[in-house]
Design a protein around this motif. Structure first.
Motif, short mmCIF file in Angstrom:
data_model
loop_
_atom_site.label_atom_id
_atom_site.label_comp_id
_atom_site.label_asym_id
_atom_site.label_seq_id
_atom_site.Cartn_x
_atom_site.Cartn_y
_atom_site.Cartn_z
N PRO A 1 0.87 -1.17 0.00
CA PRO A 1 0.00 0.00 0.00
C PRO A 1 0.91 1.22 0.00
N ILE A 2 0.43 2.33 -0.54
CA ILE A 2 1.25 3.53 -0.40
C ILE A 2 0.83 4.17 0.93
N TYR A 3 1.81 4.56 1.72
CA TYR A 3 1.56 4.94 3.11
C TYR A 3 1.15 6.40 3.24
N TYR A 4 0.23 6.66 4.16
CA TYR A 4 -0.17 8.05 4.41
C TYR A 4 1.06 8.83 4.83
N VAL A 5 1.28 9.91 4.12
CA VAL A 5 2.55 10.62 4.27
C VAL A 5 2.72 11.25 5.66
N ALA B 1 6.36 6.01 10.31
CA ALA B 1 6.39 4.58 9.98
C ALA B 1 6.53 3.75 11.25
N HIS B 2 5.70 2.73 11.37
CA HIS B 2 5.83 1.82 12.49
C HIS B 2 6.00 0.40 11.99
N ILE B 3 5.99 -0.53 12.91
CA ILE B 3 6.33 -1.90 12.55
C ILE B 3 5.33 -2.49 11.54
N THR C 1 4.11 6.82 -1.29
CA THR C 1 3.33 7.53 -0.28
C THR C 1 2.05 8.12 -0.86
N ASP C 2 1.03 8.15 -0.01
CA ASP C 2 -0.32 8.61 -0.35
C ASP C 2 -0.43 10.02 0.26
N GLU C 3 -0.54 11.04 -0.59
CA GLU C 3 -0.27 12.39 -0.08
C GLU C 3 -1.44 13.38 -0.15
N VAL D 1 -1.52 -6.16 1.19
CA VAL D 1 -2.23 -5.15 2.00
C VAL D 1 -2.52 -5.73 3.38
N GLY D 2 -2.77 -4.84 4.34
CA GLY D 2 -3.26 -5.29 5.64
C GLY D 2 -4.76 -5.52 5.54
N LYS D 3 -5.29 -6.31 6.47
CA LYS D 3 -6.70 -6.70 6.36
C LYS D 3 -7.66 -5.51 6.47
N ASP D 4 -7.19 -4.39 7.03
CA ASP D 4 -8.08 -3.23 7.18
C ASP D 4 -8.37 -2.53 5.86
N ILE D 5 -7.56 -2.80 4.83
CA ILE D 5 -7.86 -2.16 3.55
C ILE D 5 -8.18 -3.22 2.49
N TRP E 1 -2.48 -8.17 11.42
CA TRP E 1 -1.85 -7.04 12.10
C TRP E 1 -0.82 -7.50 13.11
N TRP E 2 0.13 -6.62 13.34
CA TRP E 2 0.99 -6.75 14.51
C TRP E 2 0.27 -6.09 15.66
N LEU E 3 0.11 -6.84 16.72
CA LEU E 3 -0.63 -6.32 17.88
C LEU E 3 0.32 -6.05 19.05
N1 MSP Z 1 -2.89 5.11 2.17
C1 MSP Z 1 -3.65 3.93 2.44
C2 MSP Z 1 -3.33 2.86 1.44
C3 MSP Z 1 -3.55 3.22 0.01
S1 MSP Z 1 -3.04 1.97 -1.05
C4 MSP Z 1 -3.59 2.38 -2.53
C5 MSP Z 1 -3.34 3.40 3.84
N2 MSP Z 1 -2.20 3.78 4.39
S2 MSP Z 1 -1.68 3.41 5.86
O1 MSP Z 1 -0.41 4.07 5.98
O2 MSP Z 1 -2.66 3.75 6.82
O3 MSP Z 1 -1.57 1.90 6.01
C6 MSP Z 1 -0.83 1.12 5.17
C7 MSP Z 1 -0.74 -0.32 5.58
O4 MSP Z 1 -0.20 -0.50 6.89
C8 MSP Z 1 -2.06 -1.06 5.55
O5 MSP Z 1 -1.87 -2.22 4.75
C9 MSP Z 1 -2.30 -1.46 6.98
O6 MSP Z 1 -2.93 -2.68 7.08
C10 MSP Z 1 -0.87 -1.57 7.48
N3 MSP Z 1 -0.83 -1.53 8.92
C11 MSP Z 1 -1.13 -0.47 9.73
N4 MSP Z 1 -1.05 -0.91 11.02
C12 MSP Z 1 -0.70 -2.22 11.06
C13 MSP Z 1 -0.31 -3.13 12.07
N5 MSP Z 1 -0.35 -2.84 13.33
N6 MSP Z 1 0.15 -4.35 11.67
C14 MSP Z 1 0.32 -4.68 10.35
N7 MSP Z 1 -0.01 -3.83 9.40
C15 MSP Z 1 -0.77 -2.71 9.70
O7 MSP Z 1 -4.12 2.66 4.38
#
Ligand code: MSP
Length: 659
Positions: free
Chosen positions: A11-15, A19-21, A50-52, A259-263, A291-293
């Motif tokens: 997934p592209i990460y929210y800018v 960043a976490h685990i 990154t998702d910006e 992807v993570g299960k939330d998306i 997820w990592w919990l």
């Molecule tokens: N920007 C959207 C994705 C758009 S893709 C076209 C987004 N970004 S995010 O930064 O919130 O999350 C990205 C990813 O991190 C997701 O796949 C989400 O499942 C993953 N994780 C966020 N927290 C997590 C954990 N604690 N453990 C594992 N992955 C998890 O969603």
């Protein structure tokens, strides 16, 4: 015949997010899969970014009084830098604010508009502020919201809608016909269950009056699109920009989205229907991980239970962290994170099973063969068994990687190493050597060949350490081959060095976590400084905290050899707030950047240090000073009230070891 290609995305990460685990996990997983497929001979492409766009970014920038673009430009490189530190090697890093991406978003929107698959409508509904989207009645219920809940606002406005509902039957058919389309199976069932209800249309716009930080719609300049309709298209925009339709077609049939299960729903429902509407084939597979919990809750900034990858890597090293992430998560399920588990995993798999056998073997090699790899003799029953298991391991690992069962793949490789350990016990080359040196040599060759093979199979997960192993064995990279019998005889191996020393839990964890929770509480003026050796910046390396270094005590050369001294270059320096003693330095060691806190603020202006080469103790246990982690100690000479930081007289390569 289909081409042997592999295209993997994260997934592209929210800018805005740090960043976490969780982010580190998905990106490491993509890197590891990519490296495995390359090892198996595929042509590969790995994309992250990154998702910006969106409200949160707009608001964060407003708060800082800068433009959203300037805000994004500052934030996005943090992700790219982290991936570099983690030895993650994407082929491209996409940012949704880049023109190469937004141009494609507009093209695709226009295409779908021209097909009459987008329409304007006035919509009234509940909008979830944190998720930036409208909720259906069912979702309102499921989340336990009412019209009064502070999490939602009721909004009535004109917007543009994508006719997603038209593609419901097609989507169900596709998911049913292609079991590999959504994995694991549980997630596929979940989506098929979701699709039993009528699928609505998808709101894809925001009026600029409410949100301007998005991609302007090509057919209405008062509106922007953002988040999903914008972000999902990154998976194709990069290729279209790099080489048009031909380049996209090269990779697209092989696309695997992690992807993570939330998306899951956005990727399993919105995305394929968008592709279909735009005239593209669906991607190959969507793999949803758990997820990592932390203490059974998902990690998130608002809960304050976030584990920061950089902290862990500085404590235990990049490869140990990568190994743990891949070994301790069974893809699809959730996994409980604990630093203790990481340390235990390193000790059991890497230090004990792998490291001990390697050390024993290299010592025997030194003793009986002066470190030169001997030749294999004729294979007896035990050797045959070992070869059979090695070949089975090669087949199994390939299959397990194909099934995304990486944790089992690692366990399978470790079983081969354990079997080699048993083989060493069974054959006892230390006894054999007295009667038949060649037979003892053959045993050692077999064990070393297991290591060469294990290094090949583990190199996608722990590339740095496996490179170090090759160097130790005197082997070149082209010995990383997926077959038995490659190890050349007659090679002089290097000095035995513990590749995976036993680790102990480094205790600052609790403090770090609580500070993440409440950063203001550690501002106490009496914050303790420990160990004292770090802040005092004396020339006594690694002195125990409360004691003065004893004078005139002679030490063995081995004691001194434990201390790793290295040349570092100061890249950044600032005063630590609320103390007149400490400076916070960022120093480069060539291949890594460290943060060091030093008690030299009374003697140096921060600017005077930037660009200077200094000497640091690189293997000091991390310590926390005034709430800031210090990963090493600089050396300085002190006399009366004068202090001078030590460095090389002539400039040398940054990171050079001092001996
Ligand atoms: N920007 C959207 C994705 C758009 S893709 C076209 C987004 N970004 S995010 O930064 O919130 O999350 C990205 C990813 O991190 C997701 O796949 C989400 O499942 C993953 N994780 C966020 N927290 C997590 C954990 N604690 N453990 C594992 N992955 C998890 O969603």
């Amino acid at each position: 015949m289909t081409a042997n290609r592999f295209y993997v995305t994260t997934p592209i990460y929210y800018v805005n997010d740090e960043a976490h685990i969780g982010h580190a996990y998905t990106t490491t997983l993509a890197d590891v899969l990519n490296r495995y497929h390359r090892l198996f001979g595929a042509d590969t492409f790995f994309l992250t970014g990154t998702d910006e766009h969106g409200q949160k970014v707009q608001q964060a920038a407003e708060k800082r009084g800068i433009s959203p673009q300037a805000h994004c430009d500052e934030m996005a490189p943090r992700f790219a830098r982290l991936w570099q530190t983690m030895h993650i090697q994407p082929d491209d890093f996409v940012r949704t604010t880049e023109a190469r991406h937004t141009a494609i978003v507009r093209d695709v929107l226009q295409k779908i508009w021209d097909k009459d698959l987008i329409y304007a409508d006035v919509y009234k509904g509940f909008y979830e502020i944190s998720e930036e989207r409208f909720l259906t009645d069912k979702e309102m219920q499921a989340k336990g919201y009412t019209a009064e809940s502070p999490e939602v606002v009721q909004i009535e406005e004109k917007n543009y809608f994508f006719k997603m509902s038209q593609f419901q039957d097609w989507l169900i058919g596709h998911i049913e016909s292609y079991p590999e389309f959504i994995q694991p199976e549980g997630r596929r069932k979940e989506i098929l269950g979701f699709l039993k209800q009528p699928l609505g249309d998808l709101c894809i716009s925001r009026p600029k009056s409410r949100l301007s930080w998005g991609v302007e719609l090509p057919f209405d300049t008062d509106y922007v699109t953002y988040v999903w309709f914008d972000a999902l298209l990154n998976y194709v925009s990069v290729h279209l920009d790099r080489g048009g339709e031909a380049e996209l077609q090269k990779w697209w049939p092989h696309a695997v989205h992690l992807v993570g299960k939330d998306i899951l729903t956005t990727h399993a429902v919105y995305w394929p229907t968008m592709l279909k509407a735009a005239g593209y084939e669906p991607f190959q597979s969507l793999i949803a991980h758990g997820w990592w919990l932390m203490d059974n809750a998902k990690m998130s900034k608002s809960k304050g239970n976030v584990v920061k990858p950089l902290d862990l890597m500085q404590k235990y090293g990049v490869d140990a962290f990568r190994y743990f992430l891949i070994r301790d998560m069974s893809l699809g399920q959730d996994s409980q994170f604990s630093e203790q588990a990481l340390v235990e995993r390193m000790n059991s798999d890497l230090a004990n099973d792998f490291g001990n056998l390697l050390n024993r073997t290299l010592k025997l090699l030194d003793k009986y063969f002066q470190g030169v790899i001997p030749s294999p003799g004729p294979a007896g029953e035990l050797e045959q068994e070992l070869v059979t298991l090695a070949e089975q391991t090669l087949t199994d690992v390939r299959q397990l990687v194909g099934e995304y069962k990486l944790h089992t793949a690692l366990e399978t490789i470790l079983q081969l190493v354990r079997r080699a350990n048993k083989y060493l016990e069974q054959t006892a080359p230390w006894k054999l050597a007295k009667a038949d040196l060649a037979a003892a040599g053959s045993v050692l060759w077999h064990v070393l060949e297991v290591f060469r093979l294990a290094a090949t199979l583990l190199s996608p997960v722990i590339p740095g350490k496996m490179q170090a192993l090759l160097t130790q064995l005197g082997l070149s990279e082209d010995t990383l081959q997926l077959r038995w019998g490659v190890l050349p005889a007659g090679i002089q191996t290097g000095a035995a060095e513990a590749l995976f020393p036993r680790q102990e839990l480094i205790k600052q964890e609790d403090e770090t976590m609580s500070e993440t929770l409440n950063e203001t509480t550690n501002a106490s003026p009496e914050a303790k400084i420990e160990p004292t050796a770090q802040a005092a910046a004396t020339t006594a390396p690694a002195a125990p905290p409360a004691e003065d270094p004893p004078e005139n005590v002679l030490i063995d050369i081995q004691d001194f050899a434990k201390v790793q001294l290295r040349v570092a270059e100061v890249t950044f320096a600032e005063r630590v707030p609320k103390t007149d003693k400490l400076l916070r330095l960022e120093v480069s060691l060539g291949d890594e950047t460290r943060q060091i806190v030093a008690g030299i603020a009374a003697y140096y202006e921060p600017e005077a240090l930037v660009g200077k080469q200094i000497v640091i103790v690189a293997n000091l246990k991390p310590a926390k000073l005034r709430g800031i982690m210090s990963h090493g100690m600089l050396l300085a000479a002190k006399s009366g009230d004068q202090l001078s930081v030590l460095g090389p007289i002539n400039s040398v390569a940054t990171g050079a070891s001092i001996s």
